[in-house]
Structures are given as structure tokens and as C-alpha cells.
Design an enzyme around this catalytic site. Sequence first.
Site: not given
Ligand code: SG4
Ligand code: ZN
Length: 258
Positions: A65, A92, A94, A104, A117, A200
Amino acid sequence: QSQFTCDHQCNGPDKWNHANSNCGGKYQSPINIVTRKTLTDERLTPFQFNNYQQIFRGTIKNNGHTVVVGVPHLSTISGGGLPSTYKAVQFHLHWGKNGGPGSEHTIDGEQYPMELHIVHMKSQYDDLTTALADQEGVAVLGFFYEKSNSANRKYDPIINSLRSIKATNSNTSLLSVSLTQLIPSEQNLTAYYRYKGSLTTPGCTEAVIWTLFENPIPLSMDQLRAFSELKFHDGNPMVETFRPVQPLNGRQVFRSGS
Ligand code: SG4
Ligand code: ZN
């Protein structure tokens, strides 16, 4: 939605509330921030970043992702109008397609090329699952990127690692990184927006205190483009890894005092 690859189109954001009812909730993220509708809140004071300068050895992973880097839980944030101290868990990104729109959150309708983020959870918790059961359990710091004419050398370790993790589920080590090296200097982090929202991605849990910093991080076009070399599970280019903006449903967005 034609800009989405099949990975998104066949299983994309518009289908998420079938997968998880939270995704159709009233306090979803991301959002468009309309700056003239924000309210200045004097309680939104500067953050204290503790151990953000800590140099660590991390693993950067293409998880299908995004790219994600786990962070030692020693880095914490407090202040910033937060109800508690939060410890860093992972960061991570976007992004768009070849440096095109990819953030985002949007500001007055402007979508930036990328968004960082840094995910934190309340320091009393040991894992994100537990933190997500608390309405204020998670705090995500969001940073926008802007195109610059020169390369941002502080991003060399991350950008250079991307060529080794093009395939989904591949990872490589980052020998020496710190959170401070990724973000603007502390004196440039006093201006930010605050609202309550969700993850998100599914399960879209509404347990996130969001902070979006006004000052963007500069990256060159080549550096931004490097992210589009990554691949989704189906082999398609990993591009446009953002969720579209969600309705505010009456929520107020606040702005820091300084
Ligand atoms: C991304 O998919 C990350 O890979 C996820 O982290 C993350 O989930 C998810 O986004 C949502 O995070 O800050 N965009 S966000 O709302 O941090 C989490 C992992 O899967 C729980 C490690
Ligand atoms: Zn994120």
C-alpha cells in the site's frame, strides 16, 4: 475514478464501507482544510519533540500500500494541545503519479505531491490495536511536500532504498535515520491545523488526533518520481496511494496560536 489502477479500482476507497462499516462513519479522514473556516486555538502551543533526533537503524518495507518504516518507541511528542504524551510507532507516505498530486489532506483544495504520516500512540499502550480502542489513542503528525529545484540530501537514505523494495513485501535496512532529519526544523513547526478523524485505510477507526503542519518539506522532482517506481502486489506502479477527502460533517478544524 479512472486514475486508480485496478488494485484500487477493484477494491478501492469507494468500496471500503462494505469491507468495514467504520469507513462510512461521520469522522473520517483525510479532509480538505478550508483555511478561512479554521478557528485559532491558543491552547495549540508548540510541540515538544523528545528523542526525535535519535539515530536508529530501521527497516523500510513495501507493504503493498505504501512504504513503511518502524520507529523505536523512544521518540515521543507532547504539548501541541495533545491530551497526553504519545510515542512514535512508524512512518509512511502517500504520493501521486510521477510527482503529480498525491497528498491525502488538501489545503483550500490544493493537493500536494506527497504527505508524510508519523503515527504515534498514547505512551501507556503497547500496541496500535489497543490504542485504536481509545478515541484519542492515536496521534498522526502529517507533513506536506513541495517540489524544489534542488535535491533534499536528508532524504537520500530513503530515496536510495526504494530501488531495493520495488516489489510488494520486500524490505531493506536503513542504516542511519532520525525523525528530525525528515521534517522541518522545530521553529518551523509552530503553525499547524488540528482536527479529530480516522485512519485513512480500513478499518478507518475514528481514534486519531490529526495534526497537519503548514510548512512543507522540499524534495526535487526526481526524488518525488522515485516513489512511482514501486509496485503494487499485481505489478502495477504504486501510484496515487491516497484516499480521497471525506465530508467534514460539522467538524471544526482548529489552527495553532503561533
Ligand atoms: C498505511 O496503509 C500504512 O501502511 C498503515 O500502517 C497505516 O495503518 C495506514 O496507512 C493508516 O494510517 O496514518 N494513513 S494513516 O491513517 O498506522 C496504521 C501499517 O499497516 C494503523 C503498518
Ligand atoms: Zn497515512
